[in-house]
Enzyme design. Structure first.
Site, PDB file in Angstrom:
ATOM      1  N   GLU A  37     -43.799  26.947  80.244  1.00 27.83           N
ATOM      2  CA  GLU A  37     -44.024  25.496  80.200  1.00 27.83           C
ATOM      3  C   GLU A  37     -44.967  25.181  79.038  1.00 27.83           C
ATOM      4  O   GLU A  37     -46.029  25.772  78.932  1.00 27.83           O
ATOM      5  CB  GLU A  37     -44.626  25.010  81.517  1.00 27.83           C
ATOM      6  CG  GLU A  37     -45.076  23.550  81.519  1.00 27.83           C
ATOM      7  CD  GLU A  37     -43.993  22.570  81.107  1.00 27.83           C
ATOM      8  OE1 GLU A  37     -44.210  21.842  80.130  1.00 27.83           O
ATOM      9  OE2 GLU A  37     -42.943  22.547  81.772  1.00 27.83           O
ATOM     10  N   THR A  44     -41.811  15.406  83.818  1.00 29.94           N
ATOM     11  CA  THR A  44     -41.878  13.950  83.789  1.00 29.94           C
ATOM     12  C   THR A  44     -42.169  13.382  85.168  1.00 29.94           C
ATOM     13  O   THR A  44     -42.994  12.474  85.328  1.00 29.94           O
ATOM     14  CB  THR A  44     -40.557  13.369  83.254  1.00 29.94           C
ATOM     15  OG1 THR A  44     -40.417  13.728  81.882  1.00 29.94           O
ATOM     16  CG2 THR A  44     -40.539  11.853  83.374  1.00 29.94           C
ATOM     17  N   GLY A 182     -35.090  -3.726  79.378  1.00 27.81           N
ATOM     18  CA  GLY A 182     -34.344  -2.852  80.286  1.00 27.81           C
ATOM     19  C   GLY A 182     -34.740  -3.117  81.723  1.00 27.81           C
ATOM     20  O   GLY A 182     -35.930  -3.080  82.067  1.00 27.81           O
ATOM     21  N   GLY A 184     -33.448  -1.397  84.449  1.00 32.77           N
ATOM     22  CA  GLY A 184     -33.046  -0.301  85.322  1.00 32.77           C
ATOM     23  C   GLY A 184     -34.167   0.024  86.294  1.00 32.77           C
ATOM     24  O   GLY A 184     -35.084  -0.784  86.507  1.00 32.77           O
ATOM     25  N   ARG A 271     -33.203   7.733  78.697  1.00 28.26           N
ATOM     26  CA  ARG A 271     -33.909   8.978  78.404  1.00 28.26           C
ATOM     27  C   ARG A 271     -33.205   9.759  77.300  1.00 28.26           C
ATOM     28  O   ARG A 271     -31.986   9.696  77.146  1.00 28.26           O
ATOM     29  CB  ARG A 271     -33.963   9.862  79.658  1.00 28.26           C
ATOM     30  CG  ARG A 271     -34.445   9.191  80.917  1.00 28.26           C
ATOM     31  CD  ARG A 271     -35.922   8.978  80.939  1.00 28.26           C
ATOM     32  NE  ARG A 271     -36.685  10.213  80.847  1.00 28.26           N
ATOM     33  CZ  ARG A 271     -38.020  10.248  80.805  1.00 28.26           C
ATOM     34  NH1 ARG A 271     -38.711   9.119  80.813  1.00 28.26           N
ATOM     35  NH2 ARG A 271     -38.648  11.404  80.734  1.00 28.26           N
ATOM     36  N   HIS A 443     -36.462   0.917 119.643  1.00 27.85           N
ATOM     37  CA  HIS A 443     -36.738  -0.518 119.495  1.00 27.85           C
ATOM     38  C   HIS A 443     -38.214  -0.776 119.773  1.00 27.85           C
ATOM     39  O   HIS A 443     -38.764  -0.234 120.741  1.00 27.85           O
ATOM     40  CB  HIS A 443     -35.890  -1.329 120.479  1.00 27.85           C
ATOM     41  CG  HIS A 443     -36.230  -2.791 120.467  1.00 27.85           C
ATOM     42  ND1 HIS A 443     -35.797  -3.636 119.470  1.00 27.85           N
ATOM     43  CD2 HIS A 443     -37.001  -3.541 121.313  1.00 27.85           C
ATOM     44  CE1 HIS A 443     -36.251  -4.853 119.696  1.00 27.85           C
ATOM     45  NE2 HIS A 443     -36.988  -4.823 120.823  1.00 27.85           N
TER      46      HIS A 443
END
Length: 461
Positions: A37, A44, A182, A184, A271, A443
């Site tokens: 890494e 992300t 955007g 989204g 992306r 309920h």
């Protein structure tokens, strides 16, 4: 620079939601695993996406609840956001979860290496570390390098007034005004966050509806709710040019001819896949024009022994999908047989109210000319929703008209991201709407709306 060589069974490149579960799974099976890494573990999702945005959403929702508490008979002194404290809490949450991943890797005996990785030849990964080059000889390789925010040429991202989603998570102060390009998932979530914090928000969407991948009814109602909360959503509109980068803001010209001025503009239009620096062309691994690495249902690339998982494959870009793909890749890299199944994948939008969906919606049913029956139960008629003061939204259930088998659902309302999993499980098991209806639901609960929607399908043969 010094060079070191090491051997292992599996090398995983990338420690995000696909990579670290893949590494741990391979290690649990008994393989010697090295995880590479270059930045922070978690990718992300943990550092710049799912977790930090949900942390900010939690803060903005508490603020909204405090301001509206009097509607429920609770008097609260003036509630104001403390941005510094909000960001500090967000960072603490990230740090806590990062330490958790590190602990998981250690307990699984996964070796973590920090550096930039590329595949130099079959079965060989070069890692450029700070002080040396490390060459890892591996029987199998799993690529899980993820993605990053896409930039578009109309904006100069070096200017402080232009933000990516990553930038928006680390602002020094709450902007007075914001244009979100955007609508989204990410754009809508940020719009909801900053609007709750007091920012004047305008959204610009080139498609003819906001949340373009969602059911039309969801999109219409969300746009209406955003409008009522003070967020202007401009659909079928794009940013044509930047008129001016001002000292404390930006001036935009839209395709409609309208001019917008704001302190910040957040660009959230998709992306970019992180596959270009891996050396894949040398190995002849098939890659799409957009950088997506081609894989089969086993998550194996065109090169035997090299697998890929997560955003970098260009499929469904959701963290939970990436994790499943990583585990499938690991199973196959370790000699087992596993296949990825995308038939039942829930997706969620953490706006207020939340949106969640699984399977087909009414738009896709119409496009495919499927013979379906549809029911909708509004939260406004649900006892628990009214008691909570959360009557916005509905449950929409879709089933095959002949077989009654559940094909999809859309839920808009409080805790939609939790409620959707009842339908997801039903779909995974091939259950019918009648079977959902015949299952006793507590309920008062929000899940009663799912049961009522199933019952309504029975009344709509």
């Amino acid at each position: 620079m010094q060079e070191e060589k090491r051997s292992c069974d599996v090398v995983v490149i990338g420690g995000g939601p696909a990579g670290h579960p893949a590494a741990m799974r391979a290690a649990q099976i008994g393989k010697k695993v090295v995880l590479v890494e270059k930045n922070r573990l978690g990718g992300t999702c943990l550092n710049r996406g799912c977790i930090p945005t949900k942390t900010l959403i939690a803060s903005s929702e508490r603020l909204a609840q405090a301001r509206e508490a009097e509607k429920l008979g609770v008097k609260v002194a003036k509630a104001e956001p403390d941005w510094k404290a909000i960001i500090e809490r967000k960072n603490r949450v990230i740090e806590t979860l990062t330490r958790g991943i590190e602990a998981g890797l250690r307990s699984s005996s996964v070796e973590l290496v920090k550096g930039n990785a590329s595949i130099t030849q079959e079965g060989e990964v070069l890692v450029k570390e700070t002080e040396k080059d490390l060459i890892l000889k591996a029987e199998k390789i799993i690529i899980a390098t993820g993605s990053e925010p896409r930039e578009i040429p109309v904006f100069d991202f070096s200017k402080p007034s232009v933000l990516t989603s990553t930038d928006a998570l680390n602002l020094e102060k709450i902007p007075e005004s914001l244009v979100v390009v955007g609508s989204g998932v990410m754009g809508s979530e940020f719009a909801a966050i900053f609007s709750s914090l007091g920012t004047n928000v305008v959204m610009v969407e080139m498609m003819d509806k906001m949340l373009p991948t969602e059911d039309s009814r969801v999109s219409r109602q969300m746009k209406s709710l955003f409008s009522r909360s003070g967020i202007e959503v401009m659909t079928s509109t794009s940013v044509q040019e930047v008129f001016e980068y001002q000292e404390g803001g930006i001036k935009l010209k839209l395709s409609t001819g309208e001019v917008l001025e704001a302190e910040k503009v957040l660009v959230s239009i998709g992306r970019k896949l992180n596959s270009s620096a891996l050396g894949l062309e040398k190995l002849g691994i098939e890659v799409e024009k957009d950088g997506a690495i081609k894989v089969n249902e086993r998550m194996e690339t065109s090169e035997s022994g090299i697998f890929a998982a997560g955003d970098v494959t260009g499929g469904i870009m959701l963290a939970h999908v990436a994790t499943f793909e990583g585990i499938v890749a690991a199973e196959n890299a370790c000699g087992r047989e596993a296949k990825m199944d995308y038939r039942v994948v829930p997706s969620c939008v953490f706006t207020s109210p939340e949106v969640a969906s699984v399977g087909i919606n009414t738009d896709t049913a119409k496009e495919r000319k499927l013979d379906v029956k549809v029911s909708r139960i509004p939260f406004s008629g649900l006892g628990k929703a009214l008691a909570m003061g959360e009557e916005r939204g509905f449950v929409q259930l879709i089933a095959d008209r002949k077989t009654d088998i559940v094909l999809g659902a859309q839920i808009m309302g409080a805790h939609a991201s939790d409620l959707i999993h009842e339908v997801a499980l039903a779909m995974k098991l091939g259950a019918t709407a009648s079977q959902i209806e015949q299952t006793v639901h507590a309920h008062p609960s929000l899940s009663e709306a799912v049961m009522q929607a199933a019952r309504a399908l029975g009344e709509n043969p």
